[in-house]
Design an enzyme around this catalytic site. Structure first.
Site, short mmCIF file in Angstrom:
data_model
loop_
_atom_site.label_atom_id
_atom_site.label_comp_id
_atom_site.label_asym_id
_atom_site.label_seq_id
_atom_site.Cartn_x
_atom_site.Cartn_y
_atom_site.Cartn_z
N GLU A 50 -13.85 5.69 8.59
CA GLU A 50 -14.70 4.62 9.14
C GLU A 50 -14.46 4.59 10.65
OE1 GLU A 50 -13.34 0.86 7.54
OE2 GLU A 50 -11.28 1.31 8.02
N ILE A 63 -2.40 1.04 3.68
CA ILE A 63 -2.88 2.32 3.15
C ILE A 63 -3.21 3.31 4.26
CG2 ILE A 63 -3.79 1.28 1.03
CD1 ILE A 63 -6.64 1.76 2.21
N ASP A 64 -3.33 2.80 5.51
CA ASP A 64 -3.81 3.66 6.60
C ASP A 64 -2.79 4.68 7.11
OD1 ASP A 64 -6.12 2.20 6.50
OD2 ASP A 64 -5.68 0.96 8.25
N ARG A 84 -26.46 18.68 -2.67
CA ARG A 84 -26.56 17.68 -1.60
C ARG A 84 -25.35 17.72 -0.67
NH1 ARG A 84 -28.47 12.85 -5.51
NH2 ARG A 84 -30.69 13.21 -5.32
N ALA A 102 12.09 -5.24 -4.61
CA ALA A 102 13.31 -4.58 -4.12
C ALA A 102 14.04 -5.45 -3.10
CB ALA A 102 12.94 -3.23 -3.50
N ARG A 157 15.62 -8.49 -5.15
CA ARG A 157 16.76 -8.15 -6.01
C ARG A 157 17.97 -7.71 -5.16
NH1 ARG A 157 14.18 -6.89 -11.38
NH2 ARG A 157 13.40 -9.00 -11.81
N HIS A 189 -13.22 -1.21 -0.54
CA HIS A 189 -11.98 -1.84 -0.97
C HIS A 189 -11.38 -1.26 -2.22
CE1 HIS A 189 -13.22 -4.82 2.02
NE2 HIS A 189 -11.94 -5.05 2.10
P1 ATP Z 1 -3.92 -3.61 7.86
O1 ATP Z 1 -3.36 -2.39 8.55
O2 ATP Z 1 -3.98 -3.43 6.40
O3 ATP Z 1 -5.19 -4.13 8.45
P2 ATP Z 1 -2.42 -5.49 9.42
O4 ATP Z 1 -1.06 -6.04 9.26
O5 ATP Z 1 -2.65 -4.58 10.59
O6 ATP Z 1 -2.83 -4.79 8.06
P3 ATP Z 1 -3.94 -7.59 10.73
O7 ATP Z 1 -4.99 -8.50 10.20
O8 ATP Z 1 -4.25 -6.77 11.91
O9 ATP Z 1 -3.46 -6.70 9.49
O10 ATP Z 1 -2.65 -8.47 11.09
C1 ATP Z 1 -2.10 -9.35 10.13
C2 ATP Z 1 -1.74 -10.66 10.78
O11 ATP Z 1 -0.71 -10.45 11.75
C3 ATP Z 1 -2.86 -11.34 11.55
O12 ATP Z 1 -3.75 -12.02 10.72
C4 ATP Z 1 -2.04 -12.29 12.42
O13 ATP Z 1 -1.63 -13.42 11.70
C5 ATP Z 1 -0.82 -11.44 12.77
N1 ATP Z 1 -1.03 -10.81 14.08
C6 ATP Z 1 -1.76 -9.72 14.37
N2 ATP Z 1 -1.77 -9.46 15.69
C7 ATP Z 1 -1.01 -10.43 16.27
C8 ATP Z 1 -0.63 -10.75 17.62
N3 ATP Z 1 -1.05 -10.01 18.65
N4 ATP Z 1 0.15 -11.82 17.81
C9 ATP Z 1 0.58 -12.57 16.79
N5 ATP Z 1 0.24 -12.34 15.50
C10 ATP Z 1 -0.54 -11.28 15.23
#
Ligand code: ATP
Length: 326
Positions: A226, A130-131, A166, A25, A28, A256
């Site tokens: 979790e 997904i959270d 159970r 999306a 495009r 997963h």
């Molecule tokens: P999910 O909710 O599915 O875990 P997410 O986006 O919260 O996804 P994270 O691994 O927490 O997943 O963050 C993704 C990426 O964002 C990290 O690997 C990092 O590169 C970047 N990131 C996270 N926190 C910071 C921060 N405080 N400063 C800069 N970059 C960050």
């Protein structure tokens, strides 16, 4: 930063079904407006390593129905450092990218906020996790699909739980947010949900045994988010073995498999709407906002608000699980 001619797009953090629909999306809609699009591989990592490819319209053909992300995703520790972000900025400029669209969860939005504080770059975030734990949007891309996956799995476990009489603890994702556990419990008719939000000094397991899971029933399904505090499904089963040995407790950790699969129609529509809205936001001069949906309307949510963790599961839904499981 002048007018936008070219945007970069990336997916980061945990993958979520519907990320591909969002990529499509965004791409495009950008083309529709005469902009160029560059796909950045592996989240912020690709920005640092310069793994950036020019997109054509066909780059996003036949992906709306696919789970995962064609751009791949990664967790990138280097982006958390000023040096990493400086390298990312330099690569971005070298690739002639004027603005970024980032798709991911709270970590991804936190990274975008840090980047925007240091460099003059318009960034729009899309909630892809997904959270469902980002504030300012009623739903995140991937949440509905994960909820449906959980519902399918628990329906199957119910057959065994009933036949063998159970107690089943089914662990789902969401270490700080109980949306999947609570709404999964409502959707499957589970006897209870043990969620971080209700961890307010109450012993949720004891309450369950005392009130919910009782004489009249000898099988039950409990959805568990979790959580290090409760020890998740394994921690609870261990406690049952020690404290309530009259019950035969079993554990299933969905893990997963909750992240995969073809996105539901609801997630495809959400991703398509939010993806298009991300480009509209940039056209309007918005920056450093996450695009969300609230009461059916598309909204722009400042990053700080999106990260405020003010969104909370409905307490009436906690009550609903109790009422419906008597
Ligand atoms: P999910 O909710 O599915 O875990 P997410 O986006 O919260 O996804 P994270 O691994 O927490 O997943 O963050 C993704 C990426 O964002 C990290 O690997 C990092 O590169 C970047 N990131 C996270 N926190 C910071 C921060 N405080 N400063 C800069 N970059 C960050």
């Amino acid at each position: 930063m002048g007018t936008i001619k070219c945007i970069g797009i990336l997916t980061s953090g945990g993958d979520a079904p519907g990320m591909n629909a969002a990529i499509r999306a965004v791409t495009r809609t950008a083309f529709y407006n005469g902009w160029r699009v560059k796909g950045i591989m592996r989240g912020y990592k690709g920005l640092i390593t310069g793994e950036i490819n020019e997109f054509r319209s066909e780059s996003v053909s036949n992906i709306i129905q696919r789970g995962g992300t064609i751009l791949k995703t990664a967790r990138c520790a280097e982006f958390k450092t000023p040096e990493g972000r400086r390298a990312a900025y330099e690569n971005m400029r070298a690739a002639e990218i004027d603005a970024l669209v980032v798709i991911g969860g709270d970590g991804t939005i936190t990274g975008a906020r840090a980047f925007a504080e240091e460099f003059d770059v318009p960034i729009v975030g899309l909630p892809g996790t997904i959270d469902n734990d980002l504030s300012g949007t009623d739903s995140t891309i991937g949440y509905d699909t994960a909820l449906n996956t959980i519902t399918d799995a628990v329906d199957k476990l119910r057959d065994t739980a009933t036949s063998h009489e159970r107690l089943f603890f089914v662990e789902v994702m969401g270490h700080t947010a109980g949306y999947l556990a609570l709404n999964g419990a409502i959707a499957t008719g589970a006897e209870a949900a043990i969620i971080p939000e209700a961890e307010t000094g109450d012993d949720q397991l004891k309450t369950l045994i005392d009130n919910g899971f009782r004489k009249s029933k000898n099988s039950a399904i409990v959805l568990v988010a979790e959580n290090p505090v409760t020890g998740g499904a394994m921690g609870l089963a261990k406690r049952v073995e020690e404290e309530f040995p009259q019950y035969d407790a079993r554990v299933t950790i969905l893990g997963h498999l909750q992240r995969g699969g073809s996105p539901t129609a609801a997630d495809r529509i959400l991703a398509s709407r939010l993806g298009a809205a991300a480009i509209e936001a940039l056209k309007e001069g918005q920056r450093n906002v996450m695009v969300g949906v609230r009461n059916g309307e598309t909204v722009y949510v400042p990053f700080t608000q999106a990260l405020s963790h003010t969104k909370c599961v409905r307490s009436s839904n906690i009550e609903l699980v109790k009422i419906l499981s008597i």
